[in-house]
Design a protein around this motif. Structure first.
Motif, PDB file in Angstrom:
ATOM      1  N   GLY A 191     101.086  34.164  35.907  1.00  0.00           N
ATOM      2  CA  GLY A 191     101.844  33.698  37.064  1.00  0.00           C
ATOM      3  C   GLY A 191     101.149  32.563  37.795  1.00  0.00           C
ATOM      4  O   GLY A 191     101.777  31.591  38.219  1.00  0.00           O
ATOM      5  N   ALA A 238     101.476  29.416  35.683  1.00  0.00           N
ATOM      6  CA  ALA A 238     102.821  28.847  35.828  1.00  0.00           C
ATOM      7  C   ALA A 238     102.993  28.185  37.187  1.00  0.00           C
ATOM      8  O   ALA A 238     103.563  27.095  37.300  1.00  0.00           O
ATOM      9  N   ALA A 239     102.456  28.838  38.237  1.00  0.00           N
ATOM     10  CA  ALA A 239     102.566  28.254  39.577  1.00  0.00           C
ATOM     11  C   ALA A 239     101.789  26.944  39.661  1.00  0.00           C
ATOM     12  O   ALA A 239     102.254  25.961  40.250  1.00  0.00           O
ATOM     13  N   ALA A 284      98.944  39.432  33.643  1.00  0.00           N
ATOM     14  CA  ALA A 284     100.247  39.017  34.167  1.00  0.00           C
ATOM     15  C   ALA A 284     100.098  38.133  35.402  1.00  0.00           C
ATOM     16  O   ALA A 284     100.777  37.113  35.546  1.00  0.00           O
ATOM     17  N   VAL A 285      99.175  38.533  36.295  1.00  0.00           N
ATOM     18  CA  VAL A 285      98.918  37.709  37.494  1.00  0.00           C
ATOM     19  C   VAL A 285      98.360  36.343  37.084  1.00  0.00           C
ATOM     20  O   VAL A 285      98.737  35.299  37.648  1.00  0.00           O
ATOM     21  N   GLY A 295      93.939  31.385  37.180  1.00  0.00           N
ATOM     22  CA  GLY A 295      94.994  31.852  36.278  1.00  0.00           C
ATOM     23  C   GLY A 295      94.510  31.992  34.856  1.00  0.00           C
ATOM     24  O   GLY A 295      94.836  32.964  34.166  1.00  0.00           O
TER      25      GLY A 295
END
Length: 424
Positions: free
Chosen positions: A181, A184-185, A177-178, A142
């Motif tokens: 994500g 955050a995950a 963006a990925v 990430g």
């Protein structure tokens, strides 16, 4: 007019605040320490496997077996301390074998608790590799993708990611963006994983039902012996009070009535004086009997319940009492009796030792518990080691599976909090 952010912005704000909260950081720190300790978790298993494999060969691996068990025990203690520091989780330890004989030492080294700790290190080694690897992979991937829009222009022309041109603006933005994500995950996933790990450690290292029952039995035996001693002291006090007070007054009444009986015919006036004196002595004896039996089990407690009984105590107390008792129904008679005794003793101690001007008594129901809190503005400094008052109350409360905590810094205030089972 107050500005209200749009729903999407408010939702993102709440998500970001949750991801950056202290609990989230603690979760990540716990999992990172688990990953860092994974090589240590593996060591007892490696030593035990080597020892078991080499022992048939001229007993070469025999010393490795107790070494692996001792290392597993040390790692278990380290993990208990780690969770206490990171999560404030105090794991109730299993009962340890006492004694210094060879049987006791062998039991400590290869007993049920030692095998549990060895199994714990095996489970945690797989847990650390799996969960720690997953978290590090998510966060690293990430972070790399999130920084792709910044790193893309710095990379050589023609650089690709999964067959896509990194220098392309669309690829960089979508990769960023990925990445966000995945970050955050990874941060969100840390909470459930950390809680699962805490539960796993508590179950594998904590006391089981047998340990709790043994501790409960030991506590009950100790508290029962102290309760017997306290009951004997109370019996002696009642006997002494009756002998020195009411019994002497009743003897005086009998003597006065006997003297009055002999004077009825020849000196009626003197007989009347003796009867009046006997009447006053009888009333004084009744009052002393009430004082002796007042703290045992007053009739008002049985007939009307805890609230009127506590109101009677508060009315008699020389200290100003602010009483609040809020209950829609009555608890069990045993819970009422223990609560009455505890409040009575606490108010007596406040009157004698606290030098307080005011005290507060709160009694209320909290789910399936009867809870009472007694606070005074006295000098504080209560120390159970210097007297048996708090210990006696704690024994009486623990006899019905209750719990007592208190705070009494020097200078006050003193706060005593008691919880009792509603259906004790």
């Amino acid at each position: 007019m107050r500005f209200r952010p749009p729903r999407i912005r408010a939702a993102l704000y709440r998500v970001g605040r949750g991801l950056l909260a202290r609990d989230t950081r603690d979760d990540q720190l716990q999992l990172l320490t688990t990953l860092a300790l994974t090589p240590l978790y593996v060591m007892p298993l490696i030593l035990f496997t080597l020892g078991a494999g080499l022992t048939p060969l001229l007993l070469l691996g025999l010393p490795l077996l107790p070494l692996s068990m001792k290392l597993a025990n040390w790692i278990a203690r380290l993990d208990r301390q780690r969770l206490f520091l990171l999560r404030d989780l105090d794991i109730d330890m299993p009962i340890a074998v006492s004694g210094n004989g060879w049987k006791e030492r062998l039991e400590r080294l290869f007993g049920r608790r030692a095998w549990r700790e060895l199994g714990f290190t095996v489970v945690m080694s797989f847990w650390g590799l799996g969960v720690g690897g997953l978290m590090v992979s998510l966060l690293a991937a990430g972070l790399l993708l999130a920084l792709l829009p910044l790193l893309g222009p710095l990379l050589p022309d023609g650089s690709s990611l999964l067959g896509m041109d990194v220098g392309s603006l669309a690829v960089a933005v979508s990769g960023g963006a990925v990445g966000l994500g995945l970050l955050a995950a990874g941060l969100w996933l840390g909470g459930p994983l950390a809680r699962t790990e805490s539960t796993l450690v508590a179950r594998m290292l904590g006391a089981n039902r047998v340990d709790h029952l043994v501790r409960r039995m030991t506590d009950l035996e100790d508290s029962r012996s102290r309760m017997v001693d306290a009951a004997e002291l109370e019996r002696q006090r009642i006997e002494r009070d009756l002998h020195d007070g009411a019994q002497q007054r009743l003897l005086s009444v009998a003597m006065s009535l006997g003297r009055a009986k002999t004077r009825f015919d020849r000196d009626p006036d003197k007989a009347r004086e003796l009867m009046l004196a006997a009447h006053e002595e009888a009333k004084a004896a009744m009052q002393e009997l009430r004082d002796v039996t007042r703290g045992l089990h007053p009739a008002i407690l049985t007939e009307q319940g805890i609230e009127p009984a506590l109101a009677t105590i508060a009315a008699r107390c020389p200290v100003s009492i602010d009483l609040s008792a809020r209950m829609q129904e009555r608890p069990s008679p045993r819970a009422e009796a223990v609560a009455y005794y505890v409040v009575s003793e606490l108010l007596t101690n406040i009157t004698k030792h606290a030098a307080a001007d005011r005290a507060t008594v709160r009694v209320f129901r909290e789910e399936q518990l009867l809870r009472l809190t007694v606070t005074d503005d006295g000098i504080g400094g209560v120390d159970p080691a210097r007297g048996s008052g708090i210990r006696g109350l704690r024994d009486r409360i623990r006899a019905v599976d209750g719990h007592l905590t208190f705070s009494s810094p020097a200078g006050g205030p003193t706060v005593v909090d008691v919880t009792l089972p509603w259906k004790a």
